[in-house]
Scaffold this motif. Sequence first.
Motif, PDB file in Angstrom:
ATOM      1  N   LEU A   1       7.869 -13.905 -13.730  1.00 50.29           N
ATOM      2  CA  LEU A   1       8.186 -14.576 -12.478  1.00 50.29           C
ATOM      3  C   LEU A   1       8.595 -13.590 -11.384  1.00 50.29           C
ATOM      4  O   LEU A   1       8.652 -13.954 -10.211  1.00 50.29           O
ATOM      5  N   VAL A   2       8.859 -12.341 -11.762  1.00 53.03           N
ATOM      6  CA  VAL A   2       9.261 -11.318 -10.801  1.00 53.03           C
ATOM      7  C   VAL A   2       8.061 -10.518 -10.299  1.00 53.03           C
ATOM      8  O   VAL A   2       8.003 -10.096  -9.145  1.00 53.03           O
ATOM      9  N   LEU A   3       7.067 -10.310 -11.167  1.00 55.57           N
ATOM     10  CA  LEU A   3       5.966  -9.402 -10.870  1.00 55.57           C
ATOM     11  C   LEU A   3       5.183  -9.705  -9.589  1.00 55.57           C
ATOM     12  O   LEU A   3       4.897  -8.786  -8.818  1.00 55.57           O
ATOM     13  N   PRO A   4       4.798 -10.966  -9.311  1.00 52.77           N
ATOM     14  CA  PRO A   4       3.951 -11.207  -8.127  1.00 52.77           C
ATOM     15  C   PRO A   4       4.601 -10.821  -6.803  1.00 52.77           C
ATOM     16  O   PRO A   4       3.897 -10.544  -5.827  1.00 52.77           O
ATOM     17  N   SER A   5       5.918 -10.785  -6.765  1.00 53.85           N
ATOM     18  CA  SER A   5       6.605 -10.500  -5.500  1.00 53.85           C
ATOM     19  C   SER A   5       6.439  -9.059  -5.035  1.00 53.85           C
ATOM     20  O   SER A   5       6.709  -8.758  -3.863  1.00 53.85           O
ATOM     21  N   ALA A   6       5.989  -8.161  -5.937  1.00 52.43           N
ATOM     22  CA  ALA A   6       5.893  -6.750  -5.528  1.00 52.43           C
ATOM     23  C   ALA A   6       4.678  -6.022  -6.088  1.00 52.43           C
ATOM     24  O   ALA A   6       4.528  -4.823  -5.862  1.00 52.43           O
ATOM     25  N   THR A   7       3.793  -6.708  -6.783  1.00 54.95           N
ATOM     26  CA  THR A   7       2.649  -6.028  -7.389  1.00 54.95           C
ATOM     27  C   THR A   7       1.707  -5.435  -6.334  1.00 54.95           C
ATOM     28  O   THR A   7       1.205  -4.318  -6.494  1.00 54.95           O
ATOM     29  N   ILE A   8       1.454  -6.170  -5.257  1.00 52.60           N
ATOM     30  CA  ILE A   8       0.555  -5.666  -4.213  1.00 52.60           C
ATOM     31  C   ILE A   8       1.178  -4.448  -3.534  1.00 52.60           C
ATOM     32  O   ILE A   8       0.492  -3.448  -3.257  1.00 52.60           O
ATOM     33  N   GLN A   9       2.470  -4.516  -3.251  1.00 52.32           N
ATOM     34  CA  GLN A   9       3.152  -3.361  -2.661  1.00 52.32           C
ATOM     35  C   GLN A   9       3.073  -2.144  -3.584  1.00 52.32           C
ATOM     36  O   GLN A   9       2.906  -1.007  -3.127  1.00 52.32           O
ATOM     37  N   ALA A  10       3.202  -2.383  -4.882  1.00 52.94           N
ATOM     38  CA  ALA A  10       3.111  -1.280  -5.844  1.00 52.94           C
ATOM     39  C   ALA A  10       1.715  -0.667  -5.848  1.00 52.94           C
ATOM     40  O   ALA A  10       1.557   0.563  -5.907  1.00 52.94           O
ATOM     41  N   ALA A  11       0.685  -1.519  -5.761  1.00 52.08           N
ATOM     42  CA  ALA A  11      -0.691  -1.025  -5.737  1.00 52.08           C
ATOM     43  C   ALA A  11      -0.965  -0.211  -4.476  1.00 52.08           C
ATOM     44  O   ALA A  11      -1.607   0.847  -4.532  1.00 52.08           O
ATOM     45  N   LEU A  12      -0.480  -0.684  -3.346  1.00 52.53           N
ATOM     46  CA  LEU A  12      -0.689   0.039  -2.084  1.00 52.53           C
ATOM     47  C   LEU A  12       0.061   1.368  -2.068  1.00 52.53           C
ATOM     48  O   LEU A  12      -0.419   2.357  -1.512  1.00 52.53           O
ATOM     49  N   THR A  13       1.228   1.392  -2.668  1.00 50.18           N
ATOM     50  CA  THR A  13       1.985   2.642  -2.769  1.00 50.18           C
ATOM     51  C   THR A  13       1.244   3.651  -3.636  1.00 50.18           C
ATOM     52  O   THR A  13       1.159   4.838  -3.305  1.00 50.18           O
ATOM     53  N   LEU A  14       0.674   3.176  -4.743  1.00 46.03           N
ATOM     54  CA  LEU A  14      -0.109   4.047  -5.615  1.00 46.03           C
ATOM     55  C   LEU A  14      -1.365   4.520  -4.899  1.00 46.03           C
ATOM     56  O   LEU A  14      -1.761   5.687  -5.008  1.00 46.03           O
ATOM     57  N   ARG A  15      -1.990   3.633  -4.129  1.00 46.52           N
ATOM     58  CA  ARG A  15      -3.198   3.977  -3.379  1.00 46.52           C
ATOM     59  C   ARG A  15      -2.916   5.111  -2.382  1.00 46.52           C
ATOM     60  O   ARG A  15      -3.760   5.987  -2.164  1.00 46.52           O
ATOM     61  N   GLU A  16      -1.736   5.084  -1.801  1.00 48.92           N
ATOM     62  CA  GLU A  16      -1.356   6.098  -0.822  1.00 48.92           C
ATOM     63  C   GLU A  16      -0.817   7.368  -1.483  1.00 48.92           C
ATOM     64  O   GLU A  16      -0.344   8.279  -0.798  1.00 48.92           O
ATOM     65  N   ASN A  17      -0.876   7.406  -2.807  1.00 49.37           N
ATOM     66  CA  ASN A  17      -0.443   8.585  -3.564  1.00 49.37           C
ATOM     67  C   ASN A  17       1.038   8.894  -3.383  1.00 49.37           C
ATOM     68  O   ASN A  17       1.470  10.045  -3.496  1.00 49.37           O
ATOM     69  N   ARG A  18       1.842   7.869  -3.118  1.00 49.35           N
ATOM     70  CA  ARG A  18       3.285   8.074  -2.960  1.00 49.35           C
ATOM     71  C   ARG A  18       3.969   7.884  -4.305  1.00 49.35           C
ATOM     72  O   ARG A  18       4.692   6.924  -4.543  1.00 49.35           O
ATOM     73  N   LEU A  19       3.723   8.834  -5.189  1.00 47.23           N
ATOM     74  CA  LEU A  19       4.240   8.726  -6.542  1.00 47.23           C
ATOM     75  C   LEU A  19       5.746   8.959  -6.604  1.00 47.23           C
ATOM     76  O   LEU A  19       6.378   8.668  -7.620  1.00 47.23           O
ATOM     77  N   SER A  20       6.325   9.473  -5.523  1.00 50.95           N
ATOM     78  CA  SER A  20       7.782   9.618  -5.496  1.00 50.95           C
ATOM     79  C   SER A  20       8.453   8.247  -5.565  1.00 50.95           C
ATOM     80  O   SER A  20       9.522   8.097  -6.173  1.00 50.95           O
TER      81      SER A  20
END
Length: 434
Positions: free
Chosen positions: A137-156
Amino acid sequence: MNSAKHIKQYLTAVLHGKSFSKNLGYMGLAQITNRIFRLIASIIVARLLFPEDYGIAALALTVNELIHIFIRGAVVNKLVQCNETRLTKLCHSAYWLNWLLCIALLLIQAGLATVFAWWHDLPELGLAIAVLGLTYLVLPSATIQAALTLRENRLSTTAKSETLQTLIESVLTITLAISGAGFWALVIPKIIAAPAWAMVYRKAHAWKPDKAVCTKYWPELLGFSKHIIAGDVILTLRNHLDYLLIACFLDLKSLGLYFFAYNAGLGVTQGFINAYTTTLYPHLCEAQSTQLRIHRYRQAMLTIACVVIPVIFLQSFLAPFYIPIIFGEHWLQAGAVPLVIIICLSAVTRPFAESASQLIRANGEPRIDLIWQCLFTLALAIGLTIGLQWGLYGIALATLITHLCIQPLYAYLAMTYTRSKTLKPWRISSCHHM
């Protein structure tokens, strides 16, 4: 001398800001921090819990991991790989798809909780499995943000998220173990730490979903991800196949001993491998040609070999000394040391096979990786079934032999296949420059 030279080159690359090495540095530092937290928690918990407690927690966490894998790669991989012009539309559609999948998986896990509780005649086991499902129930609230962060190579940001989760889990695990919570000390922290993961990514990226439900691109998202999901399911099943066999054919006490040995022997190394593969996929997708992708693949394998393999051998050598001193004499008496050594050595070839999977996926051909995952899982299942005749040590040896004999072959074949393959224009363009 060569290893020292490569390590020096790696550290120099981090300091001078090369993207892959810098990201790997972030993830590596996060993993070191995480393992320190986990080590402290493991030491305390190992001295307070018994193998039976470990067995219940291991089975509950295994079931949760097997179900969770269906959502992990459902949308993230496509959002990392797609063209910039289509990103916005895919993100909004992926958001609503994520909600559908998470609710479905929550219900499925609740059903499985009932089955396992009946099979082992342990209502508390079923309750633990069901409660772990609340994380969906927590995952959908931030999964897209996590994908976009990974896409931008912001692994920090990824490193920060993992470190915060681990800190919360470790503190709660220690607190609950000391208070006498038993196996719940390994279960409850997973649920409480999930919102921290979401909080970090929602703060890191400003993306917001549309209010209108969008289902238009669901077939495209699932079409791209189906082979990746299937491959991840096979991989996760393979990683937990030994747990399932022990739970079904031996007992939860034996599973608890094996679970302890696995975490004591492979916990640190597996963390580095996971950080490495998380960093490698966008790094390979960023390459604009086959030659550059192969070059990055080879350099990445060389880097991980110089860092991880010496740690594996050192840890294996020191196991007879640190197990009784750190975790307690009762694990030495239970026969955990040989299991720790064998399981630890099985990690030597794992990063190379993981690298090969990321290379094939970055080429836009996850179907090939799926075939590999199925074949290797079949080989491991046969080996584990044979090894089961000799108990826990037979299972551990079967794991070691299968990994050492088969995984290097896939790493070689993946590079050979990529070199001989002429990438189509759309494949080159799809792995955009981030």
